[in-house]
Design a protein around this motif. Structure first.
Motif, PDB file in Angstrom:
ATOM      1  N   ARG A 202       0.830  -1.204   0.000  1.00 30.44           N
ATOM      2  CA  ARG A 202       0.000   0.000   0.000  1.00 30.44           C
ATOM      3  C   ARG A 202       0.866   1.256   0.000  1.00 30.44           C
ATOM      4  O   ARG A 202       0.515   2.276  -0.606  1.00 30.44           O
ATOM      5  CB  ARG A 202      -0.929  -0.014   1.219  1.00 30.44           C
ATOM      6  CG  ARG A 202      -2.003  -1.101   1.151  1.00 30.44           C
ATOM      7  CD  ARG A 202      -2.817  -1.155   2.427  1.00 30.44           C
ATOM      8  NE  ARG A 202      -3.847  -2.176   2.372  1.00 30.44           N
ATOM      9  CZ  ARG A 202      -5.074  -2.001   1.893  1.00 30.44           C
ATOM     10  NH1 ARG A 202      -5.424  -0.814   1.419  1.00 30.44           N
ATOM     11  NH2 ARG A 202      -5.953  -2.984   1.888  1.00 30.44           N
ATOM     12  N   LEU A 203       2.004   1.186   0.684  1.00 26.49           N
ATOM     13  CA  LEU A 203       2.925   2.326   0.714  1.00 26.49           C
ATOM     14  C   LEU A 203       3.464   2.632  -0.680  1.00 26.49           C
ATOM     15  O   LEU A 203       3.612   3.805  -1.054  1.00 26.49           O
ATOM     16  CB  LEU A 203       4.068   2.033   1.684  1.00 26.49           C
ATOM     17  CG  LEU A 203       5.067   3.164   1.927  1.00 26.49           C
ATOM     18  CD1 LEU A 203       4.388   4.360   2.599  1.00 26.49           C
ATOM     19  CD2 LEU A 203       6.235   2.660   2.776  1.00 26.49           C
TER      20      LEU A 203
ATOM     21  N   LEU B   4      -1.300   2.036   8.709  1.00 26.90           N
ATOM     22  CA  LEU B   4       0.149   2.154   8.846  1.00 26.90           C
ATOM     23  C   LEU B   4       0.771   2.711   7.570  1.00 26.90           C
ATOM     24  O   LEU B   4       1.680   3.558   7.625  1.00 26.90           O
ATOM     25  CB  LEU B   4       0.748   0.789   9.188  1.00 26.90           C
ATOM     26  CG  LEU B   4       2.214   0.769   9.622  1.00 26.90           C
ATOM     27  CD1 LEU B   4       2.456   1.713  10.791  1.00 26.90           C
ATOM     28  CD2 LEU B   4       2.634  -0.644   9.989  1.00 26.90           C
ATOM     29  N   ALA B   5       0.292   2.273   6.418  1.00 26.83           N
ATOM     30  CA  ALA B   5       0.821   2.771   5.152  1.00 26.83           C
ATOM     31  C   ALA B   5       0.630   4.278   5.027  1.00 26.83           C
ATOM     32  O   ALA B   5       1.549   5.002   4.613  1.00 26.83           O
ATOM     33  CB  ALA B   5       0.155   2.045   3.983  1.00 26.83           C
TER      34      ALA B   5
ATOM     35  N   VAL C 266      16.686  11.377  15.331  1.00 28.70           N
ATOM     36  CA  VAL C 266      16.089  10.565  14.271  1.00 28.70           C
ATOM     37  C   VAL C 266      14.572  10.687  14.359  1.00 28.70           C
ATOM     38  O   VAL C 266      14.007  10.568  15.456  1.00 28.70           O
ATOM     39  CB  VAL C 266      16.508   9.082  14.417  1.00 28.70           C
ATOM     40  CG1 VAL C 266      15.729   8.187  13.465  1.00 28.70           C
ATOM     41  CG2 VAL C 266      17.994   8.929  14.156  1.00 28.70           C
ATOM     42  N   PRO C 267      13.872  10.911  13.240  1.00 28.81           N
ATOM     43  CA  PRO C 267      12.413  10.951  13.293  1.00 28.81           C
ATOM     44  C   PRO C 267      11.841   9.581  13.625  1.00 28.81           C
ATOM     45  O   PRO C 267      12.443   8.552  13.309  1.00 28.81           O
ATOM     46  CB  PRO C 267      12.008  11.398  11.884  1.00 28.81           C
ATOM     47  CG  PRO C 267      13.164  11.033  11.017  1.00 28.81           C
ATOM     48  CD  PRO C 267      14.386  11.172  11.869  1.00 28.81           C
ATOM     49  N   TRP C 268      10.660   9.590  14.237  1.00 30.13           N
ATOM     50  CA  TRP C 268      10.073   8.315  14.657  1.00 30.13           C
ATOM     51  C   TRP C 268       8.562   8.398  14.616  1.00 30.13           C
ATOM     52  O   TRP C 268       7.974   9.486  14.646  1.00 30.13           O
ATOM     53  CB  TRP C 268      10.547   7.933  16.057  1.00 30.13           C
ATOM     54  CG  TRP C 268       9.986   8.817  17.132  1.00 30.13           C
ATOM     55  CD1 TRP C 268      10.370  10.089  17.429  1.00 30.13           C
ATOM     56  CD2 TRP C 268       8.906   8.510  18.012  1.00 30.13           C
ATOM     57  NE1 TRP C 268       9.604  10.582  18.447  1.00 30.13           N
ATOM     58  CE2 TRP C 268       8.694   9.651  18.821  1.00 30.13           C
ATOM     59  CE3 TRP C 268       8.111   7.375  18.196  1.00 30.13           C
ATOM     60  CZ2 TRP C 268       7.719   9.694  19.807  1.00 30.13           C
ATOM     61  CZ3 TRP C 268       7.125   7.422  19.181  1.00 30.13           C
ATOM     62  CH2 TRP C 268       6.944   8.559  19.978  1.00 30.13           C
TER      63      TRP C 268
ATOM     64  N   ALA D 214       3.722   6.922   4.851  1.00 26.40           N
ATOM     65  CA  ALA D 214       3.812   7.772   3.667  1.00 26.40           C
ATOM     66  C   ALA D 214       3.902   9.242   4.059  1.00 26.40           C
ATOM     67  O   ALA D 214       4.714  10.011   3.523  1.00 26.40           O
ATOM     68  CB  ALA D 214       2.616   7.532   2.746  1.00 26.40           C
ATOM     69  N   ALA D 215       3.063   9.655   4.999  1.00 24.43           N
ATOM     70  CA  ALA D 215       3.082  11.046   5.452  1.00 24.43           C
ATOM     71  C   ALA D 215       4.424  11.396   6.091  1.00 24.43           C
ATOM     72  O   ALA D 215       4.972  12.486   5.875  1.00 24.43           O
ATOM     73  CB  ALA D 215       1.942  11.289   6.428  1.00 24.43           C
TER      74      ALA D 215
END
Length: 215
Positions: A37-38, A200-201, A173-175, A205-206
């Protein structure tokens, strides 16, 4: 220009369905899995799903095999797919198994070591470091056929997201906290039901668009 996104995870990146009995090997179809889906949501990225059931952060599994050690295989995967613009790491669930006897702090530190490998790999474009996005997995439940395997893991998993957040903020780090978006299936307490995949996808993606926008 198409960029490369490597998804480094375990059975929930692989697309494993909840298991009702040991030996079940059901897997969602390519378009149903959250990585599939991602891909549809990120048409300007080559999304590579490297999800291995049973994968740990850095532990050799004495029962299921040393090849499930994420630290062992990560350098080869980075090299084989380079140039890699960004890596999404969602691991830690299998570290909760009773056989490894580690706590949430240890798991967060293990993930930090994987981030270090990515950052020093030179596997990004022009030999640069790939970007990294960490995903804290949702808490597990001790139910079904996996309950004994994950004995004691449910309590540890309740604080794992916070420990990963603290580590990610410390090292810059982004999380994402998957536990704020999806839940594990009540069938086995570890894997995701089909309703989790699109959620989750969309969230990943965002985050990819937000953190890894073209320069």
């Amino acid at each position: 220009m198409t960029r490369t996104l490597l998804l480094f995870g375990d059975s929930n990146t692989h697309g494993t369905m909840p298991v009702a009995s040991l030996g079940d090997q059901g897997r969602y179809g390519p378009g149903e899995r959250w990585p599939g889906r991602l891909r549809a949501l990120l048409p300007d990225w080559e999304v590579i799903a490297e999800g291995h059931p049973g994968r740990t952060t850095l532990h050799d599994d004495p029962i299921e095999g040393a090849h499930r050690n994420g630290l062992r295989v990560l350098p080869a995967l980075l090299e084989s797919h380079r140039p890699v613009d960004a890596v999404v790491v969602m691991l830690g669930t299998n570290d909760l198994k009773d056989r490894f006897s580690v706590n949430a702090d240890d798991i967060a530190l293990s993930l930090e070591r994987l981030v270090g490998v990515i950052r020093t790999s030179g596997a990004g474009p022009g030999g640069a470091a790939p970007g990294v996005l960490l995903i804290a997995p949702p808490p597990v439940l001790e139910v079904g056929v996996l309950a004994g395997m994950f004995r004691g893991g449910a309590a540890k998993s309740q604080v794992l997201g916070a420990r990963i957040a603290e580590m990610a903020q410390r090292i810059g780090v982004p999380w994402l906290d998957a536990g704020a978006m999806v839940r594990v299936s009540p069938i086995d307490g570890v894997h995701y039901g089909p309703e989790a995949n699109p959620v989750l996808a969309e969230a990943v993606a965002a985050a990819v668009r937000r953190h890894f926008a073209p320069a």
